[in-house]
Structures are given as structure tokens and as C-alpha cells.
Scaffold this motif. Structure first.
Motif, PDB file in Angstrom:
ATOM      1  N   CYS A   1       2.412   8.186 -36.394  1.00 12.92           N
ATOM      2  CA  CYS A   1       3.843   8.366 -35.875  1.00 12.92           C
ATOM      3  C   CYS A   1       2.838   9.348 -34.902  1.00 12.92           C
ATOM      4  O   CYS A   1       4.089   9.704 -34.600  1.00 12.92           O
ATOM      5  N   GLY A   2       1.653   9.458 -34.438  1.00 13.04           N
ATOM      6  CA  GLY A   2       1.530  10.699 -33.156  1.00 13.04           C
ATOM      7  C   GLY A   2       1.350  12.115 -33.525  1.00 13.04           C
ATOM      8  O   GLY A   2       2.470  11.910 -32.741  1.00 13.04           O
ATOM      9  N   PRO A   3       0.566  11.731 -34.597  1.00 14.72           N
ATOM     10  CA  PRO A   3       1.486  13.863 -35.090  1.00 14.72           C
ATOM     11  C   PRO A   3       0.937  14.790 -33.385  1.00 14.72           C
ATOM     12  O   PRO A   3      -0.185  14.067 -32.613  1.00 14.72           O
ATOM     13  N   LYS A   4       1.146  15.499 -33.214  1.00 16.23           N
ATOM     14  CA  LYS A   4       1.293  17.044 -32.193  1.00 16.23           C
ATOM     15  C   LYS A   4      -0.177  17.295 -32.993  1.00 16.23           C
ATOM     16  O   LYS A   4       0.500  18.025 -33.845  1.00 16.23           O
ATOM     17  N   THR A   5      -0.832  17.611 -31.627  1.00 14.44           N
ATOM     18  CA  THR A   5      -2.000  19.098 -32.344  1.00 14.44           C
ATOM     19  C   THR A   5      -1.669  19.899 -31.529  1.00 14.44           C
ATOM     20  O   THR A   5      -1.529  20.322 -29.912  1.00 14.44           O
ATOM     21  N   VAL A   6      -1.884  20.901 -32.291  1.00 15.26           N
ATOM     22  CA  VAL A   6      -1.618  22.474 -31.628  1.00 15.26           C
ATOM     23  C   VAL A   6      -2.867  24.352 -32.300  1.00 15.26           C
ATOM     24  O   VAL A   6      -3.109  23.546 -33.647  1.00 15.26           O
ATOM     25  N   PRO A   7      -2.829  24.881 -31.517  1.00 18.06           N
ATOM     26  CA  PRO A   7      -3.661  25.444 -31.847  1.00 18.06           C
ATOM     27  C   PRO A   7      -3.560  26.635 -33.040  1.00 18.06           C
ATOM     28  O   PRO A   7      -2.124  26.825 -32.389  1.00 18.06           O
ATOM     29  N   LEU A   8      -4.078  27.585 -33.827  1.00 14.92           N
ATOM     30  CA  LEU A   8      -3.494  28.029 -34.282  1.00 14.92           C
ATOM     31  C   LEU A   8      -4.360  29.938 -35.258  1.00 14.92           C
ATOM     32  O   LEU A   8      -5.436  29.100 -35.080  1.00 14.92           O
ATOM     33  N   GLU A   9      -3.920  31.355 -34.150  1.00 14.67           N
ATOM     34  CA  GLU A   9      -5.410  31.709 -34.619  1.00 14.67           C
ATOM     35  C   GLU A   9      -4.499  32.807 -35.534  1.00 14.67           C
ATOM     36  O   GLU A   9      -3.668  32.883 -36.211  1.00 14.67           O
ATOM     37  N   ILE A  10      -5.817  32.898 -37.079  1.00 16.36           N
ATOM     38  CA  ILE A  10      -5.759  32.999 -38.174  1.00 16.36           C
ATOM     39  C   ILE A  10      -7.140  33.645 -38.922  1.00 16.36           C
ATOM     40  O   ILE A  10      -7.803  33.522 -39.196  1.00 16.36           O
ATOM     41  N   GLY A  11      -6.243  35.102 -39.020  1.00 17.77           N
ATOM     42  CA  GLY A  11      -7.337  36.256 -38.744  1.00 17.77           C
ATOM     43  C   GLY A  11      -8.600  36.261 -38.374  1.00 17.77           C
ATOM     44  O   GLY A  11      -9.867  36.140 -38.299  1.00 17.77           O
ATOM     45  N   GLY A  12      -8.554  35.497 -37.573  1.00 15.53           N
ATOM     46  CA  GLY A  12      -9.592  35.188 -36.052  1.00 15.53           C
ATOM     47  C   GLY A  12     -10.118  34.152 -36.236  1.00 15.53           C
ATOM     48  O   GLY A  12     -10.846  33.485 -35.208  1.00 15.53           O
ATOM     49  N   LEU A  13      -9.345  33.557 -37.180  1.00 15.30           N
ATOM     50  CA  LEU A  13     -10.141  31.483 -37.397  1.00 15.30           C
ATOM     51  C   LEU A  13      -9.219  31.080 -36.709  1.00 15.30           C
ATOM     52  O   LEU A  13      -8.111  30.649 -36.218  1.00 15.30           O
ATOM     53  N   VAL A  14     -10.177  29.855 -35.322  1.00 14.05           N
ATOM     54  CA  VAL A  14      -9.309  28.972 -34.736  1.00 14.05           C
ATOM     55  C   VAL A  14      -8.799  27.524 -35.372  1.00 14.05           C
ATOM     56  O   VAL A  14     -10.136  27.152 -36.392  1.00 14.05           O
ATOM     57  N   ALA A  15      -7.635  27.532 -36.414  1.00 13.06           N
ATOM     58  CA  ALA A  15      -7.485  26.108 -36.538  1.00 13.06           C
ATOM     59  C   ALA A  15      -6.088  25.154 -35.856  1.00 13.06           C
ATOM     60  O   ALA A  15      -5.908  25.188 -35.150  1.00 13.06           O
ATOM     61  N   TRP A  16      -7.114  24.336 -36.005  1.00 16.89           N
ATOM     62  CA  TRP A  16      -6.103  22.724 -35.525  1.00 16.89           C
ATOM     63  C   TRP A  16      -4.787  22.728 -36.110  1.00 16.89           C
ATOM     64  O   TRP A  16      -5.509  21.561 -37.252  1.00 16.89           O
ATOM     65  N   ALA A  17      -3.414  22.451 -35.624  1.00 18.56           N
ATOM     66  CA  ALA A  17      -2.868  21.275 -37.117  1.00 18.56           C
ATOM     67  C   ALA A  17      -1.676  20.534 -35.833  1.00 18.56           C
ATOM     68  O   ALA A  17      -1.816  20.473 -35.482  1.00 18.56           O
ATOM     69  N   HIS A  18      -2.160  19.351 -36.701  1.00 14.70           N
ATOM     70  CA  HIS A  18      -1.984  17.828 -37.202  1.00 14.70           C
ATOM     71  C   HIS A  18       0.074  18.052 -37.102  1.00 14.70           C
ATOM     72  O   HIS A  18      -0.846  17.761 -38.310  1.00 14.70           O
ATOM     73  N   VAL A  19       0.530  17.994 -36.194  1.00 10.46           N
ATOM     74  CA  VAL A  19       2.671  18.034 -37.176  1.00 10.46           C
ATOM     75  C   VAL A  19       2.723  17.270 -36.853  1.00 10.46           C
ATOM     76  O   VAL A  19       2.736  16.395 -35.589  1.00 10.46           O
ATOM     77  N   HIS A  20       2.723  15.933 -38.159  1.00 11.75           N
ATOM     78  CA  HIS A  20       2.879  14.850 -38.023  1.00 11.75           C
ATOM     79  C   HIS A  20       4.923  14.961 -38.202  1.00 11.75           C
ATOM     80  O   HIS A  20       5.496  15.087 -38.594  1.00 11.75           O
ATOM     81  N   PRO A  21       5.424  13.900 -37.041  1.00 13.70           N
ATOM     82  CA  PRO A  21       7.066  14.451 -36.983  1.00 13.70           C
ATOM     83  C   PRO A  21       6.842  13.002 -38.137  1.00 13.70           C
ATOM     84  O   PRO A  21       6.529  11.996 -38.899  1.00 13.70           O
ATOM     85  N   SER A  22       8.711  12.977 -38.674  1.00 17.24           N
ATOM     86  CA  SER A  22       9.188  11.764 -39.316  1.00 17.24           C
ATOM     87  C   SER A  22       9.218  10.169 -38.768  1.00 17.24           C
ATOM     88  O   SER A  22       9.743  10.428 -37.536  1.00 17.24           O
ATOM     89  N   LEU A  23       8.442   9.867 -39.463  1.00 14.43           N
ATOM     90  CA  LEU A  23       9.137   8.444 -38.931  1.00 14.43           C
ATOM     91  C   LEU A  23      11.264   8.505 -39.490  1.00 14.43           C
ATOM     92  O   LEU A  23      11.475   6.898 -38.929  1.00 14.43           O
TER      93      LEU A  23
END
Length: 58
Positions: free
Chosen positions: A27-49
């Protein structure tokens, strides 16, 4: 330290690939950074088909 999470649509036309830290889903997910309590998390957001995110709300 970085964590990776996947955000996927429910009941989509395909089963999205979420077993990897890489955004390797068809699906080609978009990768966005998230900061949660000092931790960096990478979120792969998948679009619906089925295109539900493009439907207009009445």
C-alpha cells in the motif's frame, strides 16, 4: 532508542504487512516520527486500498 509502530485500516481489501520495521507493505505506507515521553517512535501509516479515507462525510 527508537520504536516502530504500524497504523493500519480495519477490514481493508488486503492484509497489511506489519511484521517488519520497514515500510514494505504494497500500500506504500507513509512514515512519520512521533515523540512520546522522550522516546522517538516511527509510525508507518498505511492507507486503505478501498479508498475510505477519501470519502466525504455528510
Amino acid at each position: 532508542m527508537a520504536a516502530t509502530v504500524h497504523v493500519t485500516p480495519l477490514d481493508d481489501l488486503i492484509e497489511h504487512e506489519t511484521d517488519s520495521d520497514d515500510p514494505s507493505c504494497v500500500c506504500g505506507p507513509k512514515t512519520v516520527p512521533l515523540e512520546i515521553g522522550g522516546l522517538v517512535a516511527w509510525a508507518h501509516v498505511h492507507p486503505s486500498l478501498d479508498g475510505r479515507e477519501f470519502a466525504e462525510e455528510a
